[in-house]
Design an enzyme around this catalytic site. Structure first.
Site, short mmCIF file in Angstrom:
data_model
loop_
_atom_site.label_atom_id
_atom_site.label_comp_id
_atom_site.label_asym_id
_atom_site.label_seq_id
_atom_site.Cartn_x
_atom_site.Cartn_y
_atom_site.Cartn_z
N HIS A 1 44.34 85.51 9.05
CA HIS A 1 43.27 86.49 8.56
C HIS A 1 42.48 85.55 7.72
O HIS A 1 42.53 84.40 7.50
CB HIS A 1 44.07 87.51 7.52
CG HIS A 1 44.83 87.02 6.59
ND1 HIS A 1 45.96 86.37 6.42
CD2 HIS A 1 44.63 87.03 5.09
CE1 HIS A 1 46.22 85.95 5.30
NE2 HIS A 1 45.66 86.54 4.21
N HIS B 1 41.51 85.25 4.57
CA HIS B 1 41.60 84.85 3.21
C HIS B 1 41.22 83.37 3.25
O HIS B 1 41.98 82.53 3.98
CB HIS B 1 42.76 85.26 2.52
CG HIS B 1 42.67 86.60 2.26
ND1 HIS B 1 43.75 87.51 1.90
CD2 HIS B 1 41.68 87.35 1.88
CE1 HIS B 1 43.48 88.59 1.37
NE2 HIS B 1 42.10 88.76 1.52
N ASP C 1 42.55 80.97 1.17
CA ASP C 1 43.68 80.32 1.01
C ASP C 1 44.50 80.23 2.27
O ASP C 1 45.62 79.29 2.36
CB ASP C 1 44.64 80.69 0.13
CG ASP C 1 45.42 81.92 0.22
OD1 ASP C 1 44.25 83.04 0.63
OD2 ASP C 1 46.50 82.41 0.07
N HIS C 2 43.93 80.58 3.51
CA HIS C 2 44.27 80.57 4.73
C HIS C 2 43.27 79.74 5.81
O HIS C 2 43.92 79.28 6.81
CB HIS C 2 44.95 81.75 5.52
CG HIS C 2 45.95 82.51 4.56
ND1 HIS C 2 47.16 82.61 5.06
CD2 HIS C 2 45.83 83.03 3.31
CE1 HIS C 2 47.76 83.19 4.14
NE2 HIS C 2 47.26 83.57 3.06
N HIS D 1 47.08 94.31 4.71
CA HIS D 1 46.77 93.26 3.67
C HIS D 1 45.26 92.83 3.86
O HIS D 1 44.49 93.09 2.96
CB HIS D 1 47.56 91.99 3.92
CG HIS D 1 47.27 90.89 3.07
ND1 HIS D 1 47.52 90.65 1.65
CD2 HIS D 1 46.66 89.81 3.45
CE1 HIS D 1 47.17 89.82 1.25
NE2 HIS D 1 46.46 88.81 1.99
N ASP E 1 50.34 86.80 5.59
CA ASP E 1 50.59 87.72 4.67
C ASP E 1 50.89 89.20 4.92
O ASP E 1 50.58 89.92 3.89
CB ASP E 1 49.29 87.58 3.61
CG ASP E 1 49.24 86.28 3.08
OD1 ASP E 1 50.00 85.37 3.14
OD2 ASP E 1 48.09 86.02 2.11
N HIS F 1 53.72 82.54 2.28
CA HIS F 1 53.73 82.23 0.93
C HIS F 1 55.42 82.14 0.35
O HIS F 1 56.12 82.79 1.06
CB HIS F 1 53.27 83.41 -0.01
CG HIS F 1 51.78 83.32 -0.15
ND1 HIS F 1 50.92 82.45 -0.73
CD2 HIS F 1 50.77 83.79 0.64
CE1 HIS F 1 49.67 82.68 -0.66
NE2 HIS F 1 49.59 83.59 0.25
ZN LIG Z 1 45.83 86.79 2.13
#
Ligand SMILES: [Zn+2]
Length: 239
Positions: free
Chosen positions: A54, A56, A58-59, A110, A129, A167
């Site tokens: 996805h 985001h 942090d990915h 999410h 996530d 995570h």
């Molecule tokens: Zn995420």
């Protein structure tokens, strides 16, 4: 297919997927290029692909640096804003590393663009996530209906499928799970196992479909309403 975790930021995992026969290596959700590239180089692995679940940051934050350094081909959700994407993925598409074939399923909730990558033969799924060990992602974009269905699709995989989450949230999730299901002995036992692992600084992933069916209060919610109530309770839960 060898799968190795690389810790990033405070609690992310970037998964390195290596196929010995073809020499290919894929990075799943490289939010940060440096630790993932360092680990691949330490192992003598050549990065050839990036797979994003996805959008985001942090990915996906490491996508462009990895592409520039290695020329890796970047595959990610067709509907998402994925930096450097070469291949857009949607429900029913396939992804390959050497002879291993993964299938793409859409698991919104999410985020709306969220996908999971399922390697049926290897009994491995990269779930980003959407599902966490004993937990699930927050509903930033999707509805409870969407997320509940997405979790049920993952929980309906064969019970020995390993789930690679993005995570290390398991301890906090386990504490909430005991609160949500105080009468479930499997949840209480798993909390103790997770505490020991974390005290030793060890990773708690991957999890399995079987373990999540037994101990994940979001997977175990019997309907959307119960799921939504548990998700809201978790959002404000302080242990
Ligand atoms: Zn995420």
């Amino acid at each position: 297919m060898e799968i190795v975790p690389v810790p990033a930021f405070t609690d992310n995992y970037i998964w390195l997927v290596h196929d010995e026969e073809s020499g290919e290596t894929a990075l799943v959700d490289p939010g940060d290029a440096a630790p993932a590239v360092a680990e691949a180089e330490r192992r003598g692995w050549t990065i050839s692909q990036v797979w994003n679940t996805h959008w985001h940051p942090d990915h996906t934050g490491g996508n462009l640096a990895i592409k520039e350094r290695t020329g890796a081909r970047i595959s990610g959700p067709a509907s998402g804003r994925i930096p450097g994407r070469d291949v857009g993925l949607a429900e029913g598409d396939e992804i390959r590393i050497g002879k291993h074939v993964g299938r793409v399923i859409e698991v919104p909730g999410h985020t709306l663009d969220h996908i999971a990558l399922i390697f049926d033969d290897e009994r491995a799924a990269f779930v980003g996530d959407t599902l966490f060990a004993m937990g699930c992602g927050r509903l930033f974009e999707g509805s409870p209906e969407q997320m509940y269905r997405s979790l049920q699709r993952l929980a309906d995989l064969p019970e020995d499928v390993r789930l690679y989450c993005a995570h290390e949230y398991t301890l906090a999730n386990a504490v909430f799970a005991v609160h949500a299901e105080p009468g479930n002995p499997a949840v209480a036992h798993r909390l103790e196992r997770i505490k020991s692992l974390r005290e030793e600084g060890k990773i708690t992933l991957p999890t399995t479909v079987a373990e999540e069916r037994e101990t994940n209060p979001f997977v175990r919610a019997t309907n959307v309403q119960e799921f939504a109530l548990r998700r809201e309770a978790k959002d404000s839960f302080r242990s």
